[in-house]
Design a protein around this motif. Structure first.
Motif, short mmCIF file in Angstrom:
data_model
loop_
_atom_site.label_atom_id
_atom_site.label_comp_id
_atom_site.label_asym_id
_atom_site.label_seq_id
_atom_site.Cartn_x
_atom_site.Cartn_y
_atom_site.Cartn_z
N GLY A 28 0.86 -1.19 0.15
CA GLY A 28 0.15 0.12 0.13
C GLY A 28 0.83 1.40 0.02
N LEU A 29 1.84 1.32 1.00
CA LEU A 29 2.77 2.52 0.96
C LEU A 29 3.37 2.73 -0.37
CD1 LEU A 29 3.92 4.04 3.36
CD2 LEU A 29 5.88 2.77 3.33
N VAL A 30 3.82 1.61 -1.11
CA VAL A 30 4.38 2.08 -2.47
C VAL A 30 3.23 2.40 -3.60
CG1 VAL A 30 5.45 0.59 -4.60
CG2 VAL A 30 6.42 0.01 -2.34
N ILE A 31 2.16 1.71 -3.58
CA ILE A 31 1.24 2.24 -4.49
C ILE A 31 0.69 3.68 -3.99
CG2 ILE A 31 -1.28 1.64 -5.68
CD1 ILE A 31 -0.44 -1.18 -5.15
N PHE A 32 0.32 4.01 -2.83
CA PHE A 32 -0.31 5.30 -2.60
C PHE A 32 0.66 6.23 -1.95
CE2 PHE A 32 -3.90 2.16 -2.77
CZ PHE A 32 -4.56 2.63 -3.63
N VAL A 33 1.84 5.99 -1.78
CA VAL A 33 2.70 6.98 -1.23
C VAL A 33 4.12 7.18 -2.18
CG1 VAL A 33 4.31 7.98 0.47
CG2 VAL A 33 2.17 6.75 1.25
N TYR A 34 4.39 6.18 -2.67
CA TYR A 34 5.82 6.58 -3.48
C TYR A 34 5.39 6.55 -4.96
CZ TYR A 34 9.09 4.99 0.08
OH TYR A 34 9.94 5.08 1.30
N ILE A 35 4.60 5.66 -5.48
CA ILE A 35 4.09 6.02 -6.95
C ILE A 35 3.71 7.33 -7.06
CG2 ILE A 35 2.49 5.27 -8.46
CD1 ILE A 35 3.08 2.40 -7.89
N PRO A 36 2.49 8.03 -6.24
CA PRO A 36 1.99 9.30 -6.45
C PRO A 36 3.30 10.44 -6.35
CG PRO A 36 0.61 8.11 -4.97
CD PRO A 36 1.74 7.13 -5.22
N ILE A 37 4.21 10.01 -5.66
CA ILE A 37 5.19 11.09 -5.58
C ILE A 37 6.17 10.92 -6.76
CG2 ILE A 37 7.32 11.81 -4.20
CD1 ILE A 37 5.87 10.76 -1.60
N GLY A 38 6.42 9.79 -7.14
CA GLY A 38 7.19 9.74 -8.27
C GLY A 38 6.62 10.13 -9.70
N TRP A 39 5.37 10.08 -9.55
CA TRP A 39 4.33 10.58 -10.82
C TRP A 39 4.34 11.85 -10.85
CZ3 TRP A 39 -0.80 7.56 -12.17
CH2 TRP A 39 -1.21 7.83 -13.41
N SER A 40 4.09 12.41 -9.55
CA SER A 40 4.26 13.81 -9.48
C SER A 40 5.41 14.53 -9.96
CB SER A 40 4.00 14.26 -8.05
OG SER A 40 3.81 15.71 -7.75
N ALA A 41 6.67 14.07 -9.47
CA ALA A 41 7.96 14.63 -10.07
C ALA A 41 8.11 14.38 -11.41
CB ALA A 41 9.12 13.65 -9.44
N TRP A 42 7.43 13.29 -12.04
CA TRP A 42 7.51 13.03 -13.60
C TRP A 42 6.46 14.26 -14.13
CZ3 TRP A 42 3.59 11.09 -17.10
CH2 TRP A 42 4.30 10.73 -18.21
N LEU A 43 5.27 14.23 -13.56
CA LEU A 43 4.46 15.39 -14.26
C LEU A 43 4.91 16.59 -14.34
CD1 LEU A 43 0.85 14.30 -12.97
CD2 LEU A 43 1.52 14.34 -15.25
N LEU A 59 -7.26 5.51 -11.50
CA LEU A 59 -7.85 4.41 -10.92
C LEU A 59 -9.25 4.24 -11.29
CD1 LEU A 59 -5.75 3.56 -7.65
CD2 LEU A 59 -5.70 2.29 -10.00
N GLY A 60 -9.73 5.53 -11.62
CA GLY A 60 -11.19 5.67 -11.73
C GLY A 60 -11.91 5.59 -10.29
N TRP A 61 -11.31 6.31 -9.36
CA TRP A 61 -11.91 6.03 -7.85
C TRP A 61 -12.50 7.55 -7.64
CZ3 TRP A 61 -8.28 2.73 -4.18
CH2 TRP A 61 -8.24 1.38 -4.88
N VAL A 62 -12.41 8.27 -8.39
CA VAL A 62 -13.01 9.68 -7.81
C VAL A 62 -14.46 9.43 -7.52
CG1 VAL A 62 -13.69 12.01 -8.63
CG2 VAL A 62 -11.53 11.22 -9.18
N SER A 63 -14.79 10.22 -6.36
CA SER A 63 -16.28 10.25 -5.96
C SER A 63 -16.82 8.59 -5.45
CB SER A 63 -17.30 10.57 -6.82
OG SER A 63 -17.20 11.98 -7.18
N SER A 64 -15.55 7.76 -5.17
CA SER A 64 -16.23 6.63 -4.61
C SER A 64 -15.49 6.25 -3.27
CB SER A 64 -15.62 5.33 -5.49
OG SER A 64 -14.05 5.29 -5.31
N MET A 65 -15.93 5.05 -2.62
CA MET A 65 -15.52 4.94 -1.01
C MET A 65 -14.30 4.46 -0.88
SD MET A 65 -17.66 5.23 1.19
CE MET A 65 -19.09 5.99 1.71
N GLN A 66 -13.69 3.74 -2.03
CA GLN A 66 -12.21 3.23 -2.10
C GLN A 66 -11.71 4.29 -2.35
OE1 GLN A 66 -14.97 2.28 -4.25
NE2 GLN A 66 -14.09 1.14 -6.12
#
Lengths: 320, 272
Positions: free
Chosen positions: A43-58, B130-137
């Motif tokens: 979860g940490l990789v998907i929801f913390v590391y990836i967003p940060i990396g993606w943001s740096a890329w964007l 991921l298509g999760w906007v406005s969703s519980m997930q």
């Protein structure tokens, strides 16, 4: 509860074990380590590391209305954020805010803790009263502050009370000159968070050995200011440092009360409000928003580390 | 310095100041608009308006009941999920020997340096793809992996008496069994404290629900409240009734769980 979760979570276990090694009785500590920490780390990789990396890329792309851009523009987003003035102005706003809110909250929460600590009766009652605002959200508190206490018109509580002394109505939030809106912004946060930090100070005060005060009394220190200056304050050093750091980080993240109290105004926008409008406003400029997020993150890391160096935060990590 | 009486007077005055906003919410929630906005400030409503409660839930412009329900679901699942995921990871990091454990712990610590609020732009980008906007997930899942909560659990488990677990392991329980049968039941105080803090921050969260809750159907109670500030028509009595109702669950939680909460905050604070 424990039985159902056990069953669920052990289901993938056999497959994983057979893939690595034959099971070694209770041992298998590598497998167990991943069993316990795996879900969190994924979860940490998907929801913390990836967003940060993606943001740096964007942040190096022109990404307006899209999160999968193809036009590389180098540091242009950074240039845009640093030169258009709004973002840098928001950093100034934040600095003013932090310069006021950090020392004032520190002083008030310490003062409340000292008072409550000395009480002999009804200690728990007063502690609860000061702690209770923590239950309130910034949104709810902003509503009370904006519509009832600091309403610019006659029916606001402040203006009514001031009216008794012949003071004209003050438009607290409606214009930046004079900047009365700071009073509203600062008091709302003070009310919400002072009780929380008071608890930290109370805990620290309880840990000061009473012998210190006895020794000071024998040495002729007068109770009151002298013992406070030479015993209490130095003993609270570690807590004070932690409190100041927490306050500073919290101040950097200020969003809720600024957004709700000053949403339609152009003044008093801290960085997160600015980023919100950049990334999710009419332009939906994710590239520029990401650049701003990267700048802000670097800034926070720098301030945190500098503060750590000056105040020695984190050095005592081994003690606990 | 101060006499005992002086101390009580000073503390009492501060306490009154801290209670005024709560009083104003209740007063306004039970008044008519005319009385809230009247020329003459009144400290007490002359005629208590209980009807404001039903009027609030019948108001079609803001789906308040729905947002309360969303907040309750999000709050509970967020709390249960965070406790489960973060306590397991904290235990693994504190207690299970693994040669790369330290490196992994540093990777968790690094995330503490990046405040969650700053990452709302990248997180939104990810969640929307991921298509999760406005969703519980979308409201719940990204918040479960708190480096800070994991860190707190690790610190707590480091101080947990090792003998208890060792006895359990001698009796033939593995790590998993020892965790659920011995460690968790003996740590309920700490779990309760963290649960309370997590629930409060979940219930009061605003930025993330605002970003994700683009449809009214997905609003949490904080987003619904905020919508009153931007609405053109301002019904003061409804706004304050909504505010009162949004605070009520937490005030109740506070009154019942005060002791745990104070302990928990004090513990987390010392570890800074």
């Amino acid at each position: 509860m424990s039985t159902t979760t056990t069953r669920d979570a052990t289901r993938p276990a056999p497959a994983k074990v057979s893939k690595t090694k034959p099971r070694r009785g209770m041992g298998g500590s590598t497998f167990n380590f991943w069993l316990f920490t795996g879900p969190f780390l994924i979860g940490l990789v998907i929801f913390v590391y990836i967003p940060i990396g993606w943001s740096a890329w964007l942040s190096f792309f022109e990404a307006r209305y899209t999160v999968t851009p193809d036009k590389f523009i180098g540091f242009d987003n950074y240039k845009l954020m640093l030169t258009n003035g709004d973002f840098t102005k928001s950093l100034v706003t934040f600095t003013v805010f932090a310069a006021i809110i950090v020392p004032v909250t520190w002083a008030l929460s310490l003062g409340l803790a000292l008072m409550v600590h000395r009480l002999r009766f009804m200690k728990a009652f007063f502690r609860s009263v000061f702690f209770l605002p923590t239950a309130c959200s910034f949104v709810a508190a902003s509503l009370i502050w904006k519509m009832s206490i600091f309403s610019g018109v006659r029916f606001g509580m402040m203006n009514t009370v001031l009216g008794w002394f012949g003071v004209e109505n003050i438009a607290w939030l409606a214009n930046p000159n004079p900047p009365w809106y700071w009073l509203v912004i600062v008091t709302v946060r003070l009310w919400l968070q002072a009780g929380f930090y008071m608890i930290l100070f109370l805990a620290a005060l309880q840990n000061i050995p009473p012998e210190l005060y006895e020794a000071a009394a024998i040495d002729g220190a007068k109770p009151g200011w002298q013992t406070f200056r030479y015993i209490t304050l130095p003993q609270l050093r570690a807590t004070s440092t932690a409190v100041i750091l927490l306050l500073l980080v919290a101040a950097y993240q200020a969003f809720d009360e600024f957004f709700n109290l000053l949403s339609k105004t152009t003044w008093g926008r801290p960085p997160l409000v600015e980023l919100y409008y950049t990334a999710l406003g009419d332009d939906q400029d994710y590239g520029a928003g990401s650049a701003g997020a990267v700048i802000l993150t670097l800034l926070i890391c720098m301030v945190t580390m500098l503060q750590g160096r000056f105040l020695g935060f984190g050095r005592g990590d081994g003690s606990k | 310095m101060l006499g005992s009486a002086g101390l009580y007077i000073a503390t009492g005055i501060c306490a009154l100041l801290f209670l005024v906003p709560f009083y104003l919410i209740v007063r306004n929630a039970l008044s008519t608009d005319a009385e809230i906005t009247g020329e003459n400030w009144k400290w007490f409503p002359t005629d208590i308006q209980w009807g404001n409660v039903t009027e609030l839930f019948d108001d079609p412009t803001v789906p308040f009941a729905r947002s309360l329900w969303n907040s309750a679901i999000v709050g509970v699942l967020h709390t249960v999920g965070t406790l489960l995921v973060c306590s397991l990871a904290g235990y693994g990091l504190a207690r299970i020997p693994y040669k790369h454990a330290n490196k992994i712990f540093y990777a968790v610590l690094v995330t503490l340096m990046v405040p969650a609020a700053v990452t709302f732009v990248p997180s939104f980008v990810l969640v929307s793809s991921l298509g999760w906007v406005s969703s519980m997930q979308g409201l719940i899942v990204p918040g479960l992996f708190s480096g800070f909560t994991c860190f707190l659990f690790r610190q707590y488990f480091l101080g947990f008496p090792k003998e208890l677990e060792e006895a359990a392991r001698v009796d033939g329980l593995g790590y998993w069994g020892a965790y659920w049968r011995i460690v968790v039941p003996n740590s309920l105080n700490f779990f309760a404290a963290i649960a309370t803090i997590t629930f409060i921050s979940g219930w009061n969260a605003f930025l993330w629900p605002l970003v994700i809750g683009q449809d009214q159907e997905a609003w949490t109670v904080q987003v619904a409240l905020s919508s009153y500030m931007t609405n053109q028509t301002v019904n003061f009595h409804l706004i304050f009734m909504a505010t009162a109702i949004s605070i009520l669950p937490l005030v109740l939680v506070f009154l019942f769980l005060q002791r745990w909460l104070v302990q928990g905050v004090a513990q987390t604070g010392i570890k800074g």
